[in-house]
Motif scaffolding. Structure first.
Motif, PDB file in Angstrom:
ATOM      1  N   HIS A  22       0.865  -1.179   0.000  1.00 10.05           N
ATOM      2  CA  HIS A  22       0.000   0.000   0.000  1.00 10.05           C
ATOM      3  C   HIS A  22       0.899   1.226   0.000  1.00 10.05           C
ATOM      4  N   VAL A  23       0.728   2.100  -0.992  1.00  5.51           N
ATOM      5  CA  VAL A  23       1.574   3.287  -1.079  1.00  5.51           C
ATOM      6  C   VAL A  23       0.780   4.518  -0.689  1.00  5.51           C
ATOM      7  N   GLN A  24       1.341   5.299   0.230  1.00  6.46           N
ATOM      8  CA  GLN A  24       0.823   6.608   0.606  1.00  6.46           C
ATOM      9  C   GLN A  24       1.936   7.600   0.312  1.00  6.46           C
ATOM     10  N   ALA A  25       1.703   8.515  -0.627  1.00  7.58           N
ATOM     11  CA  ALA A  25       2.810   9.331  -1.123  1.00  7.58           C
ATOM     12  C   ALA A  25       2.435  10.787  -1.324  1.00  7.58           C
ATOM     13  N   VAL A 167       5.067  11.116   3.573  1.00  8.71           N
ATOM     14  CA  VAL A 167       3.812  11.210   4.326  1.00  8.71           C
ATOM     15  C   VAL A 167       4.086  10.804   5.768  1.00  8.71           C
ATOM     16  N   GLN A 168       3.571  11.576   6.716  1.00  8.71           N
ATOM     17  CA  GLN A 168       3.818  11.316   8.126  1.00  8.71           C
ATOM     18  C   GLN A 168       2.887  10.234   8.663  1.00  8.71           C
ATOM     19  N   MET A 169       3.258   9.650   9.802  1.00  3.90           N
ATOM     20  CA  MET A 169       2.434   8.610  10.416  1.00  3.90           C
ATOM     21  C   MET A 169       1.090   9.147  10.916  1.00  3.90           C
ATOM     22  N   ALA A 170       0.947  10.448  10.984  1.00  2.52           N
ATOM     23  CA  ALA A 170      -0.358  11.036  11.304  1.00  2.52           C
ATOM     24  C   ALA A 170      -1.401  10.667  10.268  1.00  2.52           C
ATOM     25  N   ASN A 171      -0.950  10.241   9.087  1.00  2.00           N
ATOM     26  CA  ASN A 171      -1.848   9.861   8.003  1.00  2.00           C
ATOM     27  C   ASN A 171      -1.825   8.359   7.714  1.00  2.00           C
ATOM     28  N   PHE A 172      -1.347   7.573   8.659  1.00  2.00           N
ATOM     29  CA  PHE A 172      -1.244   6.124   8.459  1.00  2.00           C
ATOM     30  C   PHE A 172      -2.647   5.516   8.523  1.00  2.00           C
ATOM     31  N   THR A 173      -3.222   5.259   7.356  1.00  2.00           N
ATOM     32  CA  THR A 173      -4.630   4.870   7.248  1.00  2.00           C
ATOM     33  C   THR A 173      -4.966   3.623   8.051  1.00  2.00           C
ATOM     34  N   ALA A 174      -4.046   2.686   8.142  1.00  2.00           N
ATOM     35  CA  ALA A 174      -4.326   1.404   8.803  1.00  2.00           C
ATOM     36  C   ALA A 174      -4.602   1.547  10.294  1.00  2.00           C
ATOM     37  N   PHE A 175      -4.283   2.697  10.895  1.00  2.00           N
ATOM     38  CA  PHE A 175      -4.606   2.881  12.307  1.00  2.00           C
ATOM     39  C   PHE A 175      -6.116   2.806  12.560  1.00  2.00           C
ATOM     40  N   HIS A 176      -6.926   3.017  11.538  1.00  2.00           N
ATOM     41  CA  HIS A 176      -8.373   2.890  11.724  1.00  2.00           C
ATOM     42  C   HIS A 176      -8.747   1.476  12.175  1.00  2.00           C
ATOM     43  N   PHE A 201     -26.614   5.125   5.374  1.00  2.00           N
ATOM     44  CA  PHE A 201     -26.270   3.927   6.139  1.00  2.00           C
ATOM     45  C   PHE A 201     -25.584   4.338   7.434  1.00  2.00           C
ATOM     46  N   ARG A 202     -25.536   3.422   8.386  1.00  2.00           N
ATOM     47  CA  ARG A 202     -24.862   3.659   9.656  1.00  2.00           C
ATOM     48  C   ARG A 202     -23.569   2.844   9.699  1.00  2.00           C
ATOM     49  N   ALA A 203     -22.519   3.482  10.169  1.00  2.00           N
ATOM     50  CA  ALA A 203     -21.207   2.841  10.224  1.00  2.00           C
ATOM     51  C   ALA A 203     -20.389   3.516  11.318  1.00  2.00           C
ATOM     52  N   PRO A 204     -19.252   2.921  11.711  1.00  2.00           N
ATOM     53  CA  PRO A 204     -18.435   3.540  12.761  1.00  2.00           C
ATOM     54  C   PRO A 204     -17.992   4.947  12.401  1.00  2.00           C
ATOM     55  N   ASP A 205     -17.957   5.804  13.405  1.00  2.00           N
ATOM     56  CA  ASP A 205     -17.478   7.170  13.243  1.00  2.00           C
ATOM     57  C   ASP A 205     -15.960   7.131  13.111  1.00  2.00           C
ATOM     58  N   LEU A 206     -15.437   7.648  12.013  1.00  2.00           N
ATOM     59  CA  LEU A 206     -14.000   7.601  11.740  1.00  2.00           C
ATOM     60  C   LEU A 206     -13.332   8.886  12.220  1.00  2.00           C
ATOM     61  N   ASP A 207     -12.262   8.742  12.982  1.00  2.00           N
ATOM     62  CA  ASP A 207     -11.561   9.889  13.554  1.00  2.00           C
ATOM     63  C   ASP A 207     -10.065   9.625  13.464  1.00  2.00           C
ATOM     64  N   ASP A 208      -9.330  10.550  12.839  1.00  2.00           N
ATOM     65  CA  ASP A 208      -7.884  10.359  12.714  1.00  2.00           C
ATOM     66  C   ASP A 208      -7.080  11.446  13.417  1.00  2.00           C
ATOM     67  N   LEU A 209      -7.733  12.253  14.236  1.00  2.00           N
ATOM     68  CA  LEU A 209      -7.047  13.393  14.836  1.00  2.00           C
ATOM     69  C   LEU A 209      -5.996  12.980  15.862  1.00  2.00           C
TER      70      LEU A 209
END
Length: 253
Positions: A22-25, A167-176, A201-209
């Motif tokens: 997975h590339v985050q760039a 890209v910094q770890m603040a944006n590491f998508t897999a932390f979700h 639809f209802r789904a978990p509230d996503l927060d990356d702060l």
């Protein structure tokens, strides 16, 4: 930089044939590349080989009236203006809708690559190229934006690596994934527009702060991460499973 030079650098960093990557760039942080984003994709696919798979997050938060991006866009509009804005919003089509500009040029280059496939979620889609592309993107229920039943969950199951390129770890998508393992996950309503009209639809509230602090703590304790300067920035190769499992423990503590 040339595609050949990038391929050599990715190999030295630890990218290997047959890997699910997975590339985050941030190409702006990387600096000038001859051939642009397409050349970076060329270099990654060359190193991964025929047995490898390249994956990118191709989200479209502008397509959701409940996303932060959309809320910022309609802030200050009257009810009539907001309704008119929503009526003009393009319907999500996995085959044709560009990913959000916030995802970066490399994600769009992966999405538009001949042979790439994309998951069907109208807000948090993923695109992939290579041997396991269909396996990764085939299933993506509305209620699992970035959860274990999403392509992100497949990356965890397949022991993928994440290339964090400028890209910094603040944006590491897999932390979700780690967030969604915690007790008391809050669910909320989402609303997206598709070719069939609006769907709710209802789904978990996503927060990356909190990801910046979490990322710093994970990097301090996680073995197996390789880091090297590349172009005008830093490249980091992170194992998804180990990072998520450590983040899970840190959040629980």
């Amino acid at each position: 930089m040339s595609a050949a030079a990038l391929a050599a650098a990715f190999t030295e960093l630890g990218v290997r044939p047959g890997m699910v990557l997975h590339v985050q760039a941030s190409l702006r942080a990387l600096g000038p590349v001859a051939g642009g984003a397409a050349a970076v994709v060329d270099a990654l696919l060359e190193v991964l080989g025929e047995e490898g798979t390249l994956v990118a997050y191709t989200a479209t938060p502008e397509n959701s009236s409940t996303s932060r991006v959309h809320q910022a866009a309609v802030a200050g509009l009257s009810a009539a203006e907001r309704a008119a804005y929503e009526a003009r919003m393009p319907r999500f089509d996995p085959a044709a809708t560009p990913c959000s500009p916030t995802m970066g040029a490399l994600s769009e280059a992966v999405r538009t690559r001949p042979g790439a496939v994309r998951s069907s979620h109208p807000q948090t889609s993923w695109a992939a190229i290579g041997l396991r592309a269909e396996e990764i993107t085939a299933r993506h229920p509305l209620t699992s934006h970035l959860g274990p039943d999403s392509p992100l969950g497949r990356l965890y199951e397949l022991d993928a690596r994440v290339l964090m390129l400028g890209v910094q770890m603040a944006n590491f998508t897999a932390f979700h994934l780690a967030d969604l393992r915690q007790p008391g996950v809050v669910r909320r309503e989402y609303r997206c527009v598709t070719a069939d009209g609006w769907t709710t639809f209802r789904a978990p509230d996503l927060d990356d702060l909190h990801f910046a602090d979490l990322g710093a703590r994970v990097l301090a304790d996680l073995p197996g991460v390789t880091t090297a300067p590349l172009g005008g920035t830093t490249a980091r190769l992170v194992p998804v499973r180990e990072a998520v499992d450590l983040a899970t423990r840190l959040l629980a503590a």
